[in-house]
Scaffold this motif. Structure first.
Motif, mmCIF file in Angstrom:
data_model
loop_
_atom_site.group_PDB
_atom_site.id
_atom_site.type_symbol
_atom_site.label_atom_id
_atom_site.label_comp_id
_atom_site.label_asym_id
_atom_site.label_seq_id
_atom_site.Cartn_x
_atom_site.Cartn_y
_atom_site.Cartn_z
ATOM 1 N N UNK A 86 5.629 4.689 1.659
ATOM 2 C CA UNK A 86 6.102 5.984 2.153
ATOM 3 C C UNK A 86 6.943 5.810 3.413
ATOM 4 N N UNK A 87 6.517 4.892 4.278
ATOM 5 C CA UNK A 87 7.228 4.649 5.539
ATOM 6 C C UNK A 87 8.447 3.746 5.356
ATOM 7 N N UNK A 88 8.681 3.270 4.150
ATOM 8 C CA UNK A 88 9.819 2.390 3.894
ATOM 9 C C UNK A 88 9.672 1.039 4.557
ATOM 10 N N UNK A 89 8.444 0.530 4.651
ATOM 11 C CA UNK A 89 8.181 -0.734 5.328
ATOM 12 C C UNK A 89 8.897 -1.886 4.646
ATOM 13 N N UNK A 146 0.842 -1.199 0.000
ATOM 14 C CA UNK A 146 0.000 0.000 0.000
ATOM 15 C C UNK A 146 0.883 1.258 0.000
ATOM 16 N N UNK A 147 0.401 2.357 -0.572
ATOM 17 C CA UNK A 147 1.207 3.579 -0.661
ATOM 18 C C UNK A 147 1.740 4.064 0.695
ATOM 19 N N UNK A 148 0.943 3.993 1.750
ATOM 20 C CA UNK A 148 1.415 4.451 3.061
ATOM 21 C C UNK A 148 2.601 3.612 3.532
ATOM 22 N N UNK A 200 4.140 4.338 11.829
ATOM 23 C CA UNK A 200 4.926 3.098 11.785
ATOM 24 C C UNK A 200 4.364 2.076 12.772
ATOM 25 N N UNK A 201 3.998 2.536 13.954
ATOM 26 C CA UNK A 201 3.394 1.629 14.936
ATOM 27 C C UNK A 201 2.057 1.093 14.422
ATOM 28 N N UNK A 202 1.264 1.963 13.816
ATOM 29 C CA UNK A 202 -0.017 1.549 13.234
ATOM 30 C C UNK A 202 0.206 0.468 12.182
ATOM 31 N N UNK A 203 1.252 0.662 11.361
ATOM 32 C CA UNK A 203 1.567 -0.303 10.306
ATOM 33 C C UNK A 203 2.315 -1.519 10.844
#
Length: 153
Positions: free
Chosen positions: A31-34, A26-28, A71-74
């Motif tokens: 963005x966070x570099x997951x 997903x885009x988010x 980041x915590x949410x993800x």
């Protein structure tokens, strides 16, 4: 993740396909570099990494709390998603974040855990640390398991 190692254990579904890099994140998450690191679905645990860039910083050069919370949410959601069947998803009902230590841009590690599940309601917790092990933020959340394609209320 190394293309030779499949720590997702070949699990089916859109979530695992994204974790393996077979489908776009997903885009988010991008963005966070997951980055997927490891998971133990039976234990309800997932390990992820994020890349905090200078675009995430405040005037003092520290990563904004909102990005740490994202980041915590993800990390929380995927901890539960890793335990679900391919036809299930999760909807976060609430989340509480504690900011413990300022941090600079760079690699951050997220560890999520399903601490309790009763029917379609799950309690989750996550920590965000530096590679050296300094805990910079923690979160707890409640989520509902929902069938894929059903809107959360």
């Amino acid at each position: 993740m190394s293309p030779d190692a499949d720590v997702t254990h070949g699990r089916p579904g859109k979530f695992w396909a994204a974790m393996r890099g077979e489908t776009p994140q997903p885009p988010a998450a991008r963005t966070l570099g997951l980055e997927f690191v490891d998971a133990d679905p039976e234990a309800g645990v997932i390990e992820l990494a994020f890349t905090a860039t200078t675009d995430f910083t405040n005037p003092m050069g520290n990563v904004l709390g909102a990005f740490l919370a994202a980041m915590l949410y993800d990390t929380l959601g995927p901890a539960l998603l890793a335990t679900l069947s391919p036809d299930e998803f999760q909807s976060t009902l609430d989340m509480n974040v504690n900011f413990l230590h300022p941090t600079r841009p760079g690699r951050l590690l997220g560890r999520g855990h399903v601490t309790h599940r009763d029917g379609d309601i799950a309690r989750l917790e996550a920590t965000l640390t530096t590679p050296e092990g300094t805990v910079i933020a923690t979160a707890t959340a409640t989520a509902r398991v929902i069938p894929l394609g059903v809107e959360a209320v």
